[in-house]
Enzyme design. Structure first.
Site: not given
Ligand code: 5GP
Ligand code: ZN
Length: 112
Positions: A4, A98
């Site tokens: 993860c 998140h």
């Molecule tokens: P979701 O689309 O799952 O709601 O949001 C995932 C978020 O994680 C996205 O906004 C993306 O930019 C962020 N994200 C993905 N990979 C990384 C990473 O390696 N580091 C950080 N800080 N954010 C990440």
């Molecule tokens: Zn996790």
């Protein structure tokens, strides 16, 4: 959880701009910010998504952290948005629950 991304950030195996941390949560800047302020608040416990929460009480600390960190970051006056994406239709791309906190500009509604 071994594979993860966010568990790896918690374990400092992958770098992130961490802005706050507690026993149960981590807050760090989103790597692709969608607003002038965009950070994520996650529980340290690996839970896949909101749909996988067995006991809502496990998220209390995370909810408290959102309020506290947003206040620390000076967001109370102008406000902010908290977003949680669940699964495919919700647009979830990282399978560790998140909460996005977005601010720094007036956000539009509804989302696309
Ligand atoms: P979701 O689309 O799952 O709601 O949001 C995932 C978020 O994680 C996205 O906004 C993306 O930019 C962020 N994200 C993905 N990979 C990384 C990473 O390696 N580091 C950080 N800080 N954010 C990440
Ligand atoms: Zn996790």
């Amino acid at each position: 959880m071994a594979d993860c991304l966010f568990c790896k950030i918690i374990a400092r195996e992958i770098p992130a701009e961490i802005i706050a941390e507690g026993d149960d949560y981590l807050a760090f800047k989103d790597i692709h910010p969608q607003a002038p302020v965009h950070f994520l608040v996650i529980p340290k416990l690996h839970i896949q998504s909101l749909a996988h929460v067995a006991d809502p009480e496990t998220l209390l600390a995370t909810m408290g952290a959102i309020v506290e960190v947003a206040r620390e970051q000076g967001l109370d006056e102008n406000g902010y948005r908290v977003v949680n994406n669940v699964g495919k239709y919700g647009g979830q791309t990282v399978n560790h629950i998140h909460f996005h906190v977005l601010s720094g500009r007036r956000l539009t509604w509804p989302p696309g």
